[in-house]
Design a protein around this motif. Structure first.
Motif, short mmCIF file in Angstrom:
data_model
loop_
_atom_site.label_atom_id
_atom_site.label_comp_id
_atom_site.label_asym_id
_atom_site.label_seq_id
_atom_site.Cartn_x
_atom_site.Cartn_y
_atom_site.Cartn_z
N ALA A 215 13.27 3.56 10.32
CA ALA A 215 12.12 2.81 9.82
C ALA A 215 11.60 3.50 8.56
O ALA A 215 11.83 4.70 8.34
CB ALA A 215 11.01 2.74 10.87
N VAL A 216 10.91 2.74 7.73
CA VAL A 216 10.23 3.29 6.57
C VAL A 216 8.74 3.38 6.90
O VAL A 216 8.11 2.38 7.24
CB VAL A 216 10.44 2.43 5.31
CG1 VAL A 216 9.64 2.99 4.14
CG2 VAL A 216 11.93 2.35 4.96
N SER A 217 8.19 4.57 6.81
CA SER A 217 6.75 4.77 7.03
C SER A 217 6.09 5.03 5.68
O SER A 217 6.57 5.86 4.89
CB SER A 217 6.51 5.95 7.98
OG SER A 217 5.14 6.06 8.30
N THR A 218 5.00 4.33 5.43
CA THR A 218 4.29 4.43 4.16
C THR A 218 2.93 5.07 4.37
O THR A 218 2.18 4.67 5.27
CB THR A 218 4.12 3.05 3.51
OG1 THR A 218 5.42 2.48 3.28
CG2 THR A 218 3.38 3.15 2.19
N PHE A 219 2.61 6.05 3.55
CA PHE A 219 1.34 6.78 3.60
C PHE A 219 0.59 6.51 2.30
O PHE A 219 1.13 6.74 1.22
CB PHE A 219 1.58 8.28 3.77
CG PHE A 219 2.40 8.63 4.98
CD1 PHE A 219 1.79 9.05 6.15
CD2 PHE A 219 3.79 8.54 4.95
CE1 PHE A 219 2.54 9.37 7.27
CE2 PHE A 219 4.55 8.86 6.07
CZ PHE A 219 3.92 9.28 7.23
N THR A 250 -3.68 6.65 5.11
CA THR A 250 -3.24 5.75 6.17
C THR A 250 -1.73 5.87 6.31
O THR A 250 -1.03 6.30 5.38
CB THR A 250 -3.60 4.30 5.86
OG1 THR A 250 -2.89 3.88 4.67
CG2 THR A 250 -5.09 4.13 5.66
N HIS A 251 -1.23 5.49 7.48
CA HIS A 251 0.22 5.39 7.64
C HIS A 251 0.53 4.08 8.36
O HIS A 251 -0.27 3.57 9.13
CB HIS A 251 0.81 6.60 8.37
CG HIS A 251 0.23 6.85 9.73
ND1 HIS A 251 -0.95 7.53 9.92
CD2 HIS A 251 0.68 6.54 10.97
CE1 HIS A 251 -1.22 7.62 11.20
NE2 HIS A 251 -0.24 7.01 11.86
N GLU A 252 1.72 3.56 8.10
CA GLU A 252 2.10 2.25 8.64
C GLU A 252 3.61 2.12 8.71
O GLU A 252 4.35 2.80 7.98
CB GLU A 252 1.54 1.13 7.75
CG GLU A 252 2.09 1.15 6.33
CD GLU A 252 1.45 0.12 5.43
OE1 GLU A 252 1.73 -1.09 5.61
OE2 GLU A 252 0.67 0.53 4.54
N ILE A 253 4.06 1.26 9.60
CA ILE A 253 5.44 0.80 9.65
C ILE A 253 5.36 -0.71 9.72
O ILE A 253 4.90 -1.27 10.71
CB ILE A 253 6.20 1.37 10.85
CG1 ILE A 253 6.36 2.89 10.71
CG2 ILE A 253 7.56 0.71 11.00
CD1 ILE A 253 7.03 3.55 11.89
N THR A 254 5.79 -1.38 8.68
CA THR A 254 5.54 -2.80 8.53
C THR A 254 6.79 -3.64 8.78
O THR A 254 7.91 -3.13 8.71
CB THR A 254 5.00 -3.11 7.12
OG1 THR A 254 4.76 -4.51 7.00
CG2 THR A 254 6.00 -2.70 6.06
#
Length: 298
Positions: A215-219, A250-254
């Motif tokens: 997965a790509v996690s974006t901060f 913030t961090h997310e996996i979209t």
């Protein structure tokens, strides 16, 4: 019995609210001993820093990534063990989390994988000047040839798993106190929306051991999303958020295809498991304050 009740009440009160929140501005909380996580050179192809992140002098090591932290055999053992725990404790996927930040997921905590000496109970025992009893799974479970004998009194492979997880905890100062490992299973159609983990729920670091799909996690910085870091979380990798990344990003996996790509190539949706690690937040009065609250006065 009263002490146990107070400990349960303390966990309930500190964990009852959302783990996700917008951080307050100001000084970043710092642990008593510094965290010295050095990014291995093997991590470079898996992390992208925005120009704004670099130009404004943010610390790259605030996001730690160690690809291939575990072996193939260790990965497969953890997947099998997580699946068994999930089948027993969280058999179905939830479409929405109470804080509305995670969709299509299931989760559970595994106290058997946390050695007594590393958790809150061990700190309370020390505060009471009592010896910390060794856990049954702390007994040797390795044969003379160095391979696991596969025996523990808690679960067939719990001791072997603790040997793996000890390598994670040993990255940090011995003074750290840990919450039980947390299994987060994200369905292939699941997503984690942008959020910051609530600093009132846990301590200075949040991290995970990545299993199954990538997965790509974006901060992104809460005040300026152009200040960002993208991380490719591949199976067998270990990551940690510390310092400003922990408290101000913030961090997310979209599920958004435009953010599920790496080096121009799409990252396919896939079920993934994160074995999460969080250190416990020490009460304002120290661990001894839990002892004082547990002992009735006459």
């Amino acid at each position: 019995a009263r002490r146990a009740h107070v400990l349960r009440r303390w966990f309930s009160e500190t964990g009852s609210g959302s783990r996700l929140t917008r951080p307050a501005s100001g000084t970043i909380p710092q642990p008593p001993e510094p965290i010295n996580l050095a990014l291995p050179s093997s991590a470079e192809p898996f992390i992208k820093y925005s120009d704004a992140f670099v130009d404004r002098g943010y610390t790259k090591s605030d996001i730690f990534l160690h690809p291939d932290f575990i072996s193939d055999d260790e990965h497969d053992l953890l997947v099998r063990s997580c699946n068994k725990k999930l089948k027993r404790l969280a058999n179905t996927y939830e479409m929405g989390h109470f804080d509305k930040r995670i969709n299509n997921y299931r989760e559970c905590s595994v106290s058997a994988w946390l050695p007594h000496k590393r958790g809150v109970a061990g700190r309370v025992s020390q505060a009471m000047d009592r010896a910390v009893d060794p856990d049954p799974v702390d007994l040797p479970d390795r044969a003379s040839n160095g391979k696991s004998a596969g025996w523990t009194t808690v679960g067939k492979y719990d001791g072997q798993i603790r040997h793996i997880l000890d390598r994670v905890w040993d990255l940090f100062p011995a003074s750290f106190t840990w919450l039980p490992p947390h299994i987060l299973d994200l369905h292939e159609d699941g997503e984690i929306l942008p959020h910051v983990d609530n600093p009132e729920y846990s301590g200075f670091v949040v991290g995970g051991l990545c299993l199954l799909g990538p997965a790509v996690s974006t901060f992104k910085h809460v005040d300026d999303p152009s200040v960002r870091v993208d991380v490719l979380l591949s199976p067998k990798s270990l990551y940690f958020m510390t310092n400003r990344i922990r408290y101000q990003f913030t961090h997310e996996i979209t599920v958004d295809p435009s953010q599920r790509a790496w080096m121009g190539q799409p990252v396919a949706r896939a079920r993934r498991i994160s074995l999460m690690f969080r250190d416990a937040k020490e009460p304002e009065g120290g661990w001894s304050s839990l002892v004082s609250a547990a002992i009735p006065s006459f």
